[in-house]
Design an enzyme around this catalytic site. Structure first.
Site, PDB file in Angstrom:
ATOM      1  CB  ALA A   1     -17.083  31.550   6.455  1.00 55.65           C
TER       2      ALA A   1
ATOM      3  N   GLY B   1     -20.288  34.722   9.935  1.00 52.37           N
ATOM      4  CA  GLY B   1     -21.473  35.531  10.215  1.00 52.37           C
ATOM      5  C   GLY B   1     -22.772  34.746  10.066  1.00 52.37           C
TER       6      GLY B   1
ATOM      7  CB  ILE C   1     -25.739  35.779   5.528  1.00 44.72           C
ATOM      8  CG1 ILE C   1     -26.856  36.731   5.939  1.00 44.72           C
ATOM      9  CG2 ILE C   1     -25.996  35.280   4.106  1.00 44.72           C
ATOM     10  CD1 ILE C   1     -26.894  38.033   5.137  1.00 44.72           C
TER      11      ILE C   1
ATOM     12  NE  ARG D   1     -14.392  40.241  12.582  1.00 44.03           N
ATOM     13  CZ  ARG D   1     -15.567  40.793  12.833  1.00 44.03           C
ATOM     14  NH1 ARG D   1     -15.923  41.894  12.204  1.00 44.03           N
ATOM     15  NH2 ARG D   1     -16.389  40.281  13.714  1.00 44.03           N
TER      16      ARG D   1
ATOM     17  CG  LEU E   1     -12.681  42.495   4.522  1.00 39.81           C
ATOM     18  CD1 LEU E   1     -13.977  43.196   4.895  1.00 39.81           C
ATOM     19  CD2 LEU E   1     -12.866  41.669   3.259  1.00 39.81           C
TER      20      LEU E   1
ATOM     21  CB  SER F   1     -19.313  44.104   4.087  1.00 40.81           C
ATOM     22  OG  SER F   1     -19.197  45.498   3.882  1.00 40.81           O
TER      23      SER F   1
ATOM     24  CE1 TYR G   1     -24.043  47.558   6.191  1.00 37.48           C
ATOM     25  CE2 TYR G   1     -26.393  47.881   5.874  1.00 37.48           C
ATOM     26  CZ  TYR G   1     -25.275  47.076   5.798  1.00 37.48           C
ATOM     27  OH  TYR G   1     -25.384  45.796   5.305  1.00 37.48           O
TER      28      TYR G   1
ATOM     29  CE  LYS H   1     -23.492  45.580   1.975  1.00 33.91           C
ATOM     30  NZ  LYS H   1     -22.438  44.558   2.181  1.00 33.91           N
TER      31      LYS H   1
ATOM     32  CB  VAL I   1     -30.934  38.504   6.744  1.00 30.94           C
ATOM     33  CG1 VAL I   1     -30.897  37.045   6.336  1.00 30.94           C
ATOM     34  CG2 VAL I   1     -30.624  39.384   5.541  1.00 30.94           C
TER      35      VAL I   1
END
Length: 325
Positions: free
Chosen positions: A15, A17, A19, A39, A67, A88, A164, A168, A194
């Site tokens: 939450a 981050g 985005i 975190r 995680l 992530s 990376y 993903k 983004v």
């Protein structure tokens, strides 16, 4: 915004981050109550900007998770009808220990979230994947525009140590496998690069990329770019695929399929006062441009903010937050 979320509790992992913060902001505006994961609850850089969002005081509860720690995830998801899994690790730079830094949190973390969601009766999970699970895909036909049917070439990534995209791709594939086997309703958003007004005090990888470009970096991100997209549009895409039960599968989320060279040329045109390097227009070999690459999301009603506005919003945000003058 319509108050479609009135009385509904959803979990947003990651939450804090760039985005995640936008998503929490828009969900609060729609009336949702949110379990947001961070975190470290004691780190104000993760919590303060979230707690100051409108509606947060009464409808946002923060949870500290790891995680790889199933119990911490289950505690955050308990009582929720929906889950947005954004958490992530993201890095387009070199990593020292790919397994530990990227692969484990991405893949095992995703499976932990899905397992908890299934056990706790969650109705729908929206997974944030990436265009990095679609591209690089050098064997895709040259005359065909890339769509959601295209998957990143894992072997190519291994040869070029592109960890990376591997993280993903494998995380998303694991999610589809889980969904099929366990009967959990999963839907995926695959955002491009983004950018826009940054809510947290720290920058995401895409905003760092823009900052480096404004400082004269000549990297072409050959394997990491497929188009740009505004923070707000990515957050909206998540809400659209969550609320529209007809939405299924993957959803490419870019304002247009374009080359990094197109993006750089637009930045140079808008900000001639900066020392923007001159790059070739075709920086993504074999990638066909398309205005409606994100047709699935457009069909759900998403009207994408154009590249020019994304750049302006992002640069102004970098200036206002003191990252550049």
């Amino acid at each position: 915004m319509s108050k479609q979320g009135e009385g509904l509790v959803v979990c947003v992992t990651g939450a804090s981050g760039s985005i995640g913060s936008w998503l929490v902001n828009l969900l609060l505006a729609r009336g949702y109550t949110i379990h947001g994961t961070v975190r470290n609850l004691r780190d104000e850089k993760e919590t303060k900007h979230l707690e100051s969002l409108e509606g947060a005081e009464s409808r946002l509860r923060l949870f500290q998770i790891d995680l790889l720690d199933f119990d911490s995830i289950a505690a955050a998801i308990n009582g929720c009808v929906g889950v947005f899994h954004l958490a992530s690790p993201c890095s387009v730079d070199h990593v020292h220990d790919p397994q530990k830094e990227l692969l484990d949190p991405a893949i095992k973390g995703t499976l932990n979230v899905l397992t908890a969601a299934k056990q706790l009766g969650v109705k729908r999970v929206v997974l944030t994947s990436s265009i990095s699970a679609i591209s690089p895909s050098p064997n895709w036909p040259d005359d065909k525009i890339k769509t959601e049917e295209c998957w990143t070439d894992i072997e190519y990534c291994k040869q070029n140590e592109l960890w990376y995209p591997i993280s993903k791709t494998l995380a998303e594939k694991a999610a589809w496998e889980f969904s099929k086997e366990k009967g959990l309703d999963v839907v995926v958003v695959n955002p491009g690069t983004v950018m826009g007004p940054n809510i947290p005090p720290t920058l995401n990888a895409s905003m760092v990329m823009l900052l480096r470009l404004l400082q004269g970096c000549t990297e072409t991100y050959q394997d990491f770019f497929m188009g740009s997209v505004h923070f707000k549009d990515v957050a909206l895409a998540h809400i659209l695929v969550y609320e529209n039960k007809s939405a299924t599968g993957r959803h490419l989320c870019v304002e247009a399929i374009s080359h990094y060279g197109d993006f750089v040329a637009k930045v140079a045109e808008l900000y001639p006062e900066y020392n923007i390097p001159s790059l070739p227009r075709d920086t993504q070999p074999g990638l066909l441009r398309a205005k409606d690459g994100a047709k699935k999301l457009m069909d759900l009603g998403l009207e994408f903010i154009p590249m020019e506005q994304i750049i302006k919003d992002a640069v102004e945000s970098l200036k206002s937050k003191g990252f550049m003058s």
